[in-house]
Write an enzyme that holds these catalytic residues in place. Sequence first.
Site, PDB file in Angstrom:
ATOM      1  N   ASP A  35     -22.558   9.901 -13.186  1.00  0.00           N
ATOM      2  CA  ASP A  35     -23.729   9.253 -12.586  1.00  0.00           C
ATOM      3  C   ASP A  35     -23.434   7.900 -11.940  1.00  0.00           C
ATOM      4  OD1 ASP A  35     -23.152   8.011 -14.977  1.00  0.00           O
ATOM      5  OD2 ASP A  35     -25.244   7.825 -15.622  1.00  0.00           O
ATOM      6  N   ARG A  61     -19.170  -0.186 -28.689  1.00  0.00           N
ATOM      7  CA  ARG A  61     -20.238  -0.918 -28.012  1.00  0.00           C
ATOM      8  C   ARG A  61     -20.386  -2.242 -28.746  1.00  0.00           C
ATOM      9  NH1 ARG A  61     -22.205   2.931 -24.642  1.00  0.00           N
ATOM     10  NH2 ARG A  61     -22.052   5.098 -25.346  1.00  0.00           N
ATOM     11  N   THR A  78     -16.860   8.479 -17.302  1.00  0.00           N
ATOM     12  CA  THR A  78     -18.029   8.935 -18.051  1.00  0.00           C
ATOM     13  C   THR A  78     -18.270  10.387 -17.702  1.00  0.00           C
ATOM     14  OG1 THR A  78     -20.444   8.777 -18.275  1.00  0.00           O
ATOM     15  CG2 THR A  78     -19.496   7.956 -16.230  1.00  0.00           C
ATOM     16  N   ASP A 100     -21.151   2.121 -16.241  1.00  0.00           N
ATOM     17  CA  ASP A 100     -21.798   0.984 -15.599  1.00  0.00           C
ATOM     18  C   ASP A 100     -22.061  -0.161 -16.565  1.00  0.00           C
ATOM     19  OD1 ASP A 100     -23.750   2.340 -16.987  1.00  0.00           O
ATOM     20  OD2 ASP A 100     -25.127   2.550 -15.295  1.00  0.00           O
ATOM     21  N   GLU A 137     -30.047  31.575 -16.075  1.00  0.00           N
ATOM     22  CA  GLU A 137     -31.297  32.060 -15.485  1.00  0.00           C
ATOM     23  C   GLU A 137     -32.214  30.923 -15.043  1.00  0.00           C
ATOM     24  OE1 GLU A 137     -29.377  35.357 -16.378  1.00  0.00           O
ATOM     25  OE2 GLU A 137     -29.720  33.855 -17.948  1.00  0.00           O
ATOM     26  N   GLY A 171     -18.902   5.033 -24.018  1.00  0.00           N
ATOM     27  CA  GLY A 171     -18.598   6.368 -24.521  1.00  0.00           C
ATOM     28  C   GLY A 171     -17.240   6.856 -24.046  1.00  0.00           C
ATOM     29  N   ARG A 212     -28.512  12.284 -20.101  1.00  0.00           N
ATOM     30  CA  ARG A 212     -29.811  11.686 -20.399  1.00  0.00           C
ATOM     31  C   ARG A 212     -30.552  11.293 -19.124  1.00  0.00           C
ATOM     32  NH1 ARG A 212     -27.997   8.006 -23.187  1.00  0.00           N
ATOM     33  NH2 ARG A 212     -28.057   6.274 -21.729  1.00  0.00           N
ATOM     34  N   ASP A 244     -20.983  11.901 -17.552  1.00  0.00           N
ATOM     35  CA  ASP A 244     -22.262  12.125 -16.878  1.00  0.00           C
ATOM     36  C   ASP A 244     -22.154  12.179 -15.357  1.00  0.00           C
ATOM     37  OD1 ASP A 244     -23.562  12.251 -19.285  1.00  0.00           O
ATOM     38  OD2 ASP A 244     -24.267  10.177 -19.238  1.00  0.00           O
ATOM     39  N   ARG A 292     -33.250  31.202 -29.134  1.00  0.00           N
ATOM     40  CA  ARG A 292     -32.320  30.421 -29.936  1.00  0.00           C
ATOM     41  C   ARG A 292     -31.975  29.142 -29.165  1.00  0.00           C
ATOM     42  NH1 ARG A 292     -33.728  33.834 -32.838  1.00  0.00           N
ATOM     43  NH2 ARG A 292     -32.532  35.063 -34.346  1.00  0.00           N
TER      44      ARG A 292
END
Length: 348
Positions: free
Chosen positions: A155, A97, A151, A128, A213, A36, A197, A153, A272
């Site tokens: 992660d 990919r 990335t 990774d 919140e 990505g 994810r 993310d 919403r």
Amino acid sequence: MQNVASSFVYLHKFYPLHSYSMQNKIKRIGVLTSGGDAPGMNAAIRAVVRTAIFYKLEVVGISQGYGGLIDNKIIPLQSHSVSKVISLGGTFLKSSRCPAFYTPEGRTLAMQHILKAEIDALVVIGGDGSFRGAQLLLEEHGLPVVGVPATIDNDIYGTDFTIGFDTAINTAVQAIDKLRDTADSHNMVFFVEVMGRDAGFIALYASIAGGAEATLIPELPSDIDKLCSYLEWDRRKNKTSGIVIVAEGEEQGSAVDIARKVKEKLPGYDTRVTTLGHIQRGGSPTCSDRVLASVLGHGAIEALLDGQWGVMVGQRNGQLVCTPFEEACAKHNEINKKWCEIAYVLSL
């Protein structure tokens, strides 16, 4: 050449020097982006190209990631090739990919093109999955490879932050700020789904910065009944609107699923859902991402020249560190649970 080893803090055991480096001085380096896209990839490519040129090396770019190696999409890069790309999102080398690369036959074909192009070493910018591909090239064909973590993310183990994360959270916070205006105007509760994810970094940071919140992330168990009770408690405090941040990998489902469950239990609420989606992966990279990408791209070339192969270059506590691919791929950055507590306290 200067002693590049002084630039790193070596925390791990690395691959030994291969006969490849003993018999062949690195003269030409290839660079590709895989997986990505992430804001800052272009800045990392720029740093790789210009650092290599500084060390009197030739540089080629591989278009379309590992697919470009199989299809022999290899182009020469000079200093002017990366002019003005530092502010651009995405990757000008493109990414893809490539399932074919994860077959022995695909990697053999890729290596044939690498040898034909006289590429002596490779820098892989990605996540990774991209590093696993690089690891296979090293193990099966002895090609010197170094990875740069990119990335949104955040992660990947072995670095405090990955390239693209800072831009992504700023994009998310800007969207949350705008959504809150509408939520306040119409007494609505917005469920905002962000990427992540398997990791809740974007959700947690955006929640704290956006004053949400509630926050639902895959690392922590969630309970719809408790969420509803909390929203009701907010309403009793005269909070007439709200923002709930949901990481896309949340165990209770998507933001749409969670909003539906809340609506069933609290029919009086006007809810919403907004899914930010791929907007988080685009846009001009922030200053932090440009600096991080530049430092890591520069470090990747120095690691290659220092004989540190099969590693990912990262940054921890302001210092460059190298982490073996096996470790970077086997582990994941962990959410700071204290920050989850802070997000809760500040939402009261």
